[in-house]
Design a protein around this motif. Structure first.
Motif, PDB file in Angstrom:
ATOM      1  N   ASP A 138       0.842  -1.199   0.000  1.00 23.41           N
ATOM      2  CA  ASP A 138       0.000   0.000   0.000  1.00 23.41           C
ATOM      3  C   ASP A 138       0.879   1.252   0.000  1.00 23.41           C
ATOM      4  O   ASP A 138       1.776   1.381   0.833  1.00 23.41           O
ATOM      5  N   THR A 158      -4.324  -0.449  -2.574  1.00 26.68           N
ATOM      6  CA  THR A 158      -4.614  -1.634  -1.772  1.00 26.68           C
ATOM      7  C   THR A 158      -4.354  -2.874  -2.619  1.00 26.68           C
ATOM      8  O   THR A 158      -4.173  -2.771  -3.828  1.00 26.68           O
ATOM      9  N   THR A 159      -4.325  -4.004  -1.965  1.00 20.28           N
ATOM     10  CA  THR A 159      -4.132  -5.276  -2.663  1.00 20.28           C
ATOM     11  C   THR A 159      -5.174  -6.280  -2.200  1.00 20.28           C
ATOM     12  O   THR A 159      -5.744  -6.151  -1.127  1.00 20.28           O
ATOM     13  N   THR A 160      -5.414  -7.269  -3.040  1.00 14.64           N
ATOM     14  CA  THR A 160      -6.243  -8.408  -2.667  1.00 14.64           C
ATOM     15  C   THR A 160      -5.455  -9.656  -3.016  1.00 14.64           C
ATOM     16  O   THR A 160      -5.059  -9.788  -4.171  1.00 14.64           O
ATOM     17  N   PRO A 161      -5.180 -10.514  -2.096  1.00 15.28           N
ATOM     18  CA  PRO A 161      -5.376 -10.447  -0.659  1.00 15.28           C
ATOM     19  C   PRO A 161      -4.629  -9.255  -0.049  1.00 15.28           C
ATOM     20  O   PRO A 161      -3.670  -8.751  -0.636  1.00 15.28           O
ATOM     21  N   ALA A 162      -5.049  -8.831   1.115  1.00 13.77           N
ATOM     22  CA  ALA A 162      -4.444  -7.686   1.793  1.00 13.77           C
ATOM     23  C   ALA A 162      -3.021  -8.000   2.244  1.00 13.77           C
ATOM     24  O   ALA A 162      -2.676  -9.162   2.491  1.00 13.77           O
ATOM     25  N   THR A 203      -1.456 -10.857   4.902  1.00 12.80           N
ATOM     26  CA  THR A 203      -2.292 -12.057   5.008  1.00 12.80           C
ATOM     27  C   THR A 203      -1.660 -13.191   4.208  1.00 12.80           C
ATOM     28  O   THR A 203      -0.867 -12.956   3.301  1.00 12.80           O
ATOM     29  N   LYS A 253      -3.701  -8.991  -6.581  1.00 17.25           N
ATOM     30  CA  LYS A 253      -4.369  -7.971  -7.397  1.00 17.25           C
ATOM     31  C   LYS A 253      -3.992  -6.608  -6.809  1.00 17.25           C
ATOM     32  O   LYS A 253      -4.205  -6.358  -5.631  1.00 17.25           O
TER      33      LYS A 253
END
Length: 88
Positions: A27, A65-69, A72, A81
């Motif tokens: 982030d 932001t990212t996915t997964p955060a 984690t 992502k």
């Protein structure tokens, strides 16, 4: 705004090397630096955002932001992502 500083190997990992166990906290990082970091640690990635014209200069975009955060667990065979904007 704090810059992203990480230590990574000069060369990408050899084929078959597992991706990191946890998603790195990216982030606020410049998109080009975040992508290079993920490439070097062997994690797949995809980018979302970029506005009407898409992402032309990757250094002008910030990972919001990212996915997964970040922090984690990264499930096997899962890409990170990266959601980007010019500023978050």
């Amino acid at each position: 705004e704090e810059p992203l500083f990480v230590c990574v190997p000069r060369e990408p990992p050899p084929d078959g090397t597992p991706a990191p166990a946890n998603v790195p906290d990216l982030d606020g990082a410049r998109l080009d630096f975040a992508e290079k970091y993920l490439d070097r640690v062997g994690a797949g990635h995809d980018t979302s955002g970029g506005g009407t014209f898409g992402i032309i200069d990757r250094g002008n975009w910030t990972v919001c932001t990212t996915t997964p955060a970040g922090g984690t667990p990264l499930p096997p065979d899962t890409d990170v992502k990266l959601f980007v904007e010019h500023s978050c």
